[in-house]
Motif scaffolding. Structure first.
Motif, PDB file in Angstrom:
ATOM      1  N   GLY A   1       2.541  21.042  83.618  1.00 17.01           N
ATOM      2  CA  GLY A   1       2.557  22.414  83.121  1.00 17.01           C
ATOM      3  C   GLY A   1       2.334  23.418  84.228  1.00 17.01           C
ATOM      4  N   GLU A   2       1.388  23.119  85.123  1.00 17.48           N
ATOM      5  CA  GLU A   2       1.119  24.009  86.251  1.00 17.48           C
ATOM      6  C   GLU A   2       2.328  24.090  87.182  1.00 17.48           C
ATOM      7  OE1 GLU A   2      -1.517  25.864  86.955  1.00 17.48           O
ATOM      8  OE2 GLU A   2      -2.880  25.222  85.374  1.00 17.48           O
ATOM      9  N   ILE A   3       2.979  22.957  87.423  1.00 21.96           N
ATOM     10  CA  ILE A   3       4.159  22.941  88.308  1.00 21.96           C
ATOM     11  C   ILE A   3       5.292  23.745  87.699  1.00 21.96           C
ATOM     12  CG2 ILE A   3       5.967  21.454  89.258  1.00 21.96           C
ATOM     13  CD1 ILE A   3       3.785  19.268  89.542  1.00 21.96           C
ATOM     14  N   VAL A   4       5.539  23.538  86.394  1.00 20.86           N
ATOM     15  CA  VAL A   4       6.608  24.276  85.710  1.00 20.86           C
ATOM     16  C   VAL A   4       6.323  25.767  85.744  1.00 20.86           C
ATOM     17  CG1 VAL A   4       7.691  24.701  83.480  1.00 20.86           C
ATOM     18  CG2 VAL A   4       7.304  22.360  84.236  1.00 20.86           C
ATOM     19  N   LEU A   5       5.057  26.131  85.512  1.00 24.30           N
ATOM     20  CA  LEU A   5       4.672  27.543  85.499  1.00 24.30           C
ATOM     21  C   LEU A   5       4.960  28.203  86.840  1.00 24.30           C
ATOM     22  CD1 LEU A   5       3.261  29.632  83.611  1.00 24.30           C
ATOM     23  CD2 LEU A   5       1.125  29.025  84.749  1.00 24.30           C
ATOM     24  N   ARG A   6       4.772  27.473  87.915  1.00 23.38           N
ATOM     25  CA  ARG A   6       4.948  28.042  89.245  1.00 23.38           C
ATOM     26  C   ARG A   6       6.397  27.989  89.743  1.00 23.38           C
ATOM     27  NH1 ARG A   6       0.041  27.156  88.395  1.00 23.38           N
ATOM     28  NH2 ARG A   6      -1.706  27.898  89.633  1.00 23.38           N
ATOM     29  N   SER A   7       7.216  27.167  89.103  1.00 22.10           N
ATOM     30  CA  SER A   7       8.585  27.016  89.591  1.00 22.10           C
ATOM     31  C   SER A   7       9.635  27.486  88.593  1.00 22.10           C
ATOM     32  CB  SER A   7       8.856  25.545  89.935  1.00 22.10           C
ATOM     33  OG  SER A   7       8.726  24.738  88.775  1.00 22.10           O
ATOM     34  N   LYS A   8       9.198  28.066  87.470  1.00 21.54           N
ATOM     35  CA  LYS A   8      10.163  28.445  86.437  1.00 21.54           C
ATOM     36  C   LYS A   8      11.061  29.578  86.945  1.00 21.54           C
ATOM     37  CE  LYS A   8       7.312  31.845  83.971  1.00 21.54           C
ATOM     38  NZ  LYS A   8       6.737  32.235  82.681  1.00 21.54           N
ATOM     39  N   ARG A   9      12.261  29.601  86.464  1.00 16.36           N
ATOM     40  CA  ARG A   9      13.232  30.635  86.803  1.00 16.36           C
ATOM     41  C   ARG A   9      13.828  31.171  85.513  1.00 16.36           C
ATOM     42  NH1 ARG A   9      10.948  29.905  90.765  1.00 16.36           N
ATOM     43  NH2 ARG A   9      11.696  29.449  92.866  1.00 16.36           N
ATOM     44  N   ASP A  10      14.218  32.414  85.561  1.00 12.17           N
ATOM     45  CA  ASP A  10      14.873  32.996  84.390  1.00 12.17           C
ATOM     46  C   ASP A  10      16.166  32.250  84.101  1.00 12.17           C
ATOM     47  OD1 ASP A  10      12.922  34.878  84.099  1.00 12.17           O
ATOM     48  OD2 ASP A  10      13.968  36.393  85.309  1.00 12.17           O
ATOM     49  N   LYS A  11      16.369  31.926  82.834  1.00 18.13           N
ATOM     50  CA  LYS A  11      17.568  31.221  82.421  1.00 18.13           C
ATOM     51  C   LYS A  11      18.418  32.124  81.540  1.00 18.13           C
ATOM     52  CE  LYS A  11      15.715  26.516  82.570  1.00 18.13           C
ATOM     53  NZ  LYS A  11      15.483  25.266  81.808  1.00 18.13           N
ATOM     54  N   GLU A  12      19.709  31.922  81.636  1.00 21.24           N
ATOM     55  CA  GLU A  12      20.621  32.669  80.772  1.00 21.24           C
ATOM     56  C   GLU A  12      20.518  32.097  79.366  1.00 21.24           C
ATOM     57  OE1 GLU A  12      24.899  32.005  81.172  1.00 21.24           O
ATOM     58  OE2 GLU A  12      25.077  34.178  81.495  1.00 21.24           O
TER      59      GLU A  12
ATOM     60  N   LEU B   1       0.265  29.879  74.217  1.00 23.87           N
ATOM     61  CA  LEU B   1       0.571  30.687  75.390  1.00 23.87           C
ATOM     62  C   LEU B   1      -0.460  31.778  75.618  1.00 23.87           C
ATOM     63  CD1 LEU B   1       4.447  31.036  75.059  1.00 23.87           C
ATOM     64  CD2 LEU B   1       3.173  29.588  76.645  1.00 23.87           C
ATOM     65  N   SER B   2      -0.971  32.360  74.518  1.00 22.79           N
ATOM     66  CA  SER B   2      -1.963  33.426  74.675  1.00 22.79           C
ATOM     67  C   SER B   2      -3.286  32.884  75.204  1.00 22.79           C
ATOM     68  CB  SER B   2      -2.182  34.142  73.336  1.00 22.79           C
ATOM     69  OG  SER B   2      -2.747  33.264  72.376  1.00 22.79           O
ATOM     70  N   LYS B   3      -3.597  31.620  74.862  1.00 22.71           N
ATOM     71  CA  LYS B   3      -4.864  31.028  75.297  1.00 22.71           C
ATOM     72  C   LYS B   3      -4.747  30.325  76.645  1.00 22.71           C
ATOM     73  CE  LYS B   3      -7.298  31.958  71.533  1.00 22.71           C
ATOM     74  NZ  LYS B   3      -8.503  32.807  71.540  1.00 22.71           N
ATOM     75  N   PHE B   4      -3.644  29.595  76.810  1.00 24.03           N
ATOM     76  CA  PHE B   4      -3.549  28.719  77.979  1.00 24.03           C
ATOM     77  C   PHE B   4      -2.235  28.851  78.741  1.00 24.03           C
ATOM     78  CE2 PHE B   4      -5.994  26.560  74.608  1.00 24.03           C
ATOM     79  CZ  PHE B   4      -7.233  26.530  75.222  1.00 24.03           C
ATOM     80  N   GLY B   5      -1.430  29.865  78.419  1.00 19.86           N
ATOM     81  CA  GLY B   5      -0.122  29.996  79.039  1.00 19.86           C
ATOM     82  C   GLY B   5      -0.178  30.129  80.547  1.00 19.86           C
ATOM     83  N   LYS B   6      -1.224  30.780  81.067  1.00 20.04           N
ATOM     84  CA  LYS B   6      -1.318  30.974  82.514  1.00 20.04           C
ATOM     85  C   LYS B   6      -2.006  29.810  83.220  1.00 20.04           C
ATOM     86  CE  LYS B   6      -1.270  36.026  82.227  1.00 20.04           C
ATOM     87  NZ  LYS B   6      -1.991  37.277  82.507  1.00 20.04           N
ATOM     88  N   ARG B   7      -2.828  29.060  82.499  1.00 20.69           N
ATOM     89  CA  ARG B   7      -3.501  27.910  83.095  1.00 20.69           C
ATOM     90  C   ARG B   7      -3.496  26.738  82.115  1.00 20.69           C
ATOM     91  NH1 ARG B   7      -6.422  28.401  87.667  1.00 20.69           N
ATOM     92  NH2 ARG B   7      -6.029  26.166  87.612  1.00 20.69           N
ATOM     93  N   PRO B   8      -2.355  26.043  81.957  1.00 19.92           N
ATOM     94  CA  PRO B   8      -2.287  24.929  81.013  1.00 19.92           C
ATOM     95  C   PRO B   8      -3.272  23.811  81.345  1.00 19.92           C
ATOM     96  CG  PRO B   8      -0.324  25.003  82.416  1.00 19.92           C
ATOM     97  CD  PRO B   8      -1.061  26.291  82.621  1.00 19.92           C
ATOM     98  N   MET B   9      -3.672  23.687  82.615  1.00 20.24           N
ATOM     99  CA  MET B   9      -4.631  22.647  82.973  1.00 20.24           C
ATOM    100  C   MET B   9      -5.978  22.846  82.286  1.00 20.24           C
ATOM    101  SD  MET B   9      -5.350  19.862  84.391  1.00 20.24           S
ATOM    102  CE  MET B   9      -4.173  19.372  85.625  1.00 20.24           C
ATOM    103  N   HIS B  10      -6.295  24.091  81.937  1.00 18.43           N
ATOM    104  CA  HIS B  10      -7.565  24.339  81.258  1.00 18.43           C
ATOM    105  C   HIS B  10      -7.637  23.624  79.917  1.00 18.43           C
ATOM    106  CE1 HIS B  10      -8.749  28.252  83.588  1.00 18.43           C
ATOM    107  NE2 HIS B  10      -8.564  27.207  84.368  1.00 18.43           N
TER     108      HIS B  10
END
Length: 318
Positions: free
Chosen positions: A297-308, A225-234
Motif C-alpha cells: 500500500g505504501e509503495i502504491v501510494l508513492r508510485s501511483k499515477r493519474d490514469k485515464e 481512505l479518510s482514516k488510513f489513505g495516507k498511511r496504509p501501514m498504520h
C-alpha cells in the motif's frame, strides 16, 4: 463568470431543451453570467444531437460526449475539470431538480461563505422500495462514518466553490459521497438546504440494485481512505503486529507446556498434534501478509499515477 451548471446525463433527450430553457430563465432573471455543461455519459438516444443544437444557438451551452457509458462520477469529473464559474452547481437532467433553487444556493456559497451546499430532498417522489429506503440506509451509514450531519448525501443538486471541485477527485461511484470527499480534502464549511424534488416527467430512473451494493462498498472505501489513505501501514501494520503477537504467544505456550512436561517426566504429544501449533502458524502467516499488504500500500501510494478513466469522443463550444 458567476456560475457553471454541470449536468451529467444518460438518455435524457426528452428533457434537455426544457431544462436548458428553465435554467436560462433563472440566470437572466438574476443577471448571472453562466455556462451550462452537459456531459453525455454514452447516451444511445438523441441526447447528443440536442446538445449540439443547443450549443449552436447558445454560446453558453457546452457539451462533452463520452465514447461509452462510464458512470455519473466520471461525468462529474469531466465537468469539474472544464467548469470556469466561481460557483459550480450540479443537477440531474431529468427535471427532478429545480433550477429555481440556483439563486439561493449561489447566495449560500457567496454570502454565507460556505464551501459546499448539499441539497436535501425532504419530500421525495421516488419509489419507496427502489430508492427511498436505500437512500435512508446510505445516508444513515454515511453520517455514522463521516461525522457529517447531512440528511441527503446523494442529492444531485449541490453547489460548490470552484476551489472545491478542483481539489476533489470523484471516481468509482463516489459522486454520492462528494461532501465526505470535500471534508477529507480540508473543506469543512459544508451546509445543507431543503430543495424541491419533482416527480420524473420523462423517461425512467437509471437506479439499479447493483448501485445499492456498490454504494455501500464505496462508503467502506471512503472510510478507509479518510482514516488510513495516507498511511496504509498504520492499519495493516497494526493488524500484522497483533496477529504476529498472537502467533508468538501461542508458540510460547506450546514451548512452555513442552518443557514443563519434560521437566516432570509427563507424557507429551507431538508438537504437530497440538492445535495451538496450527493457531500459532496461521496467525504468524496472516500477520506477515498484513505487513506485506501495508508495504505494498505504501509503495502504491508513492508510485501511483493519474490514469485515464474515460474517453471523450467529441465536445461542443470548448
Amino acid at each position: 463568470m458567476n456560475i457553471s451548471v454541470v449536468i451529467p446525463l444518460l438518455n435524457e433527450d426528452e428533457s434537455l431543451k426544457e431544462l436548458y430553457t428553465w435554467i436560462a430563465r433563472v440566470m437572466h432573471a438574476n443577471k448571472y453570467t453562466y455556462e451550462v455543461l452537459f456531459i453525455d455519459d454514452g447516451s444511445t438516444d438523441r441526447s447528443w444531437e440536442i446538445i449540439q443544437e443547443l450549443a449552436e444557438k447558445h454560446s453558453e451551452v457546452k457539451g462533452i460526449r463520452f465514447l461509452q457509458n462510464y458512470g455519473k462520477s466520471q461525468a462529474l469529473h469531466a465537468g469539474f475539470n472544464k467548469a470556469l464559474g466561481d460557483v459550480v452547481i450540479t443537477m440531474d437532467a431529468d427535471l427532478q431538480d429545480s433550477p429555481d433553487e440556483i439563486p439561493e444556493l449561489f447566495n449560500m456559497i457567496t454570502e454565507k461563505k460556505l464551501d459546499l451546499v448539499s441539497g436535501w430532498k425532504k419530500k421525495r417522489y421516488d419509489s419507496v422500495i427502489a430508492k427511498n429506503i436505500p437512500s435512508k440506509l446510505f445516508n444513515w451509514a454515511a453520517r455514522r462514518t463521516s461525522g457529517l450531519k447531512l440528511h441527503d448525501f446523494n442529492c444531485g443538486l449541490k453547489a460548490y466553490k470552484n476551489s472545491v471541485i478542483k481539489n476533489v477527485d470523484v471516481y468509482g461511484e463516489m459522486h454520492r459521497y462528494i461532501p465526505v470527499l470535500a471534508k477529507n480534502a480540508g473543506f469543512h464549511n459544508i451546509g445543507e438546504k431543503v430543495v424541491i424534488h419533482q416527480a420524473r416527467k420523462y423517461g425512467k430512473t437509471k437506479f439499479g440494485y447493483d448501485r445499492f451494493i456498490n454504494g455501500f462498498l464505496d462508503l467502506i472505501t471512503i472510510w478507509f481512505l479518510s482514516k488510513f489513505g495516507k498511511r496504509p501501514m498504520h492499519l495493516f501494520g497494526a493488524l500484522g503486529v497483533l496477529m504476529f503477537m498472537i502467533g508468538l504467544a501461542s508458540a510460547g505456550y506450546i514451548g512452555i507446556t513442552k518443557l514443563y512436561k519434560l521437566a516432570y517426566d509427563l507424557p507429551a504429544i507431538l508438537v504437530t498434534d497440538n492445535p495451538w501449533f496450527y493457531i500459532s502458524l496461521a496467525t504468524m502467516i496472516i500477520g506477515t501478509q498484513f505487513f506485506l499488504a501495508g508495504f505494498l500500500g505504501e509503495i502504491v501510494l508513492r508510485s501511483k499515477r493519474d490514469k485515464e478513466r474515460y474517453k471523450i469522443s467529441e465536445t461542443e463550444n470548448f
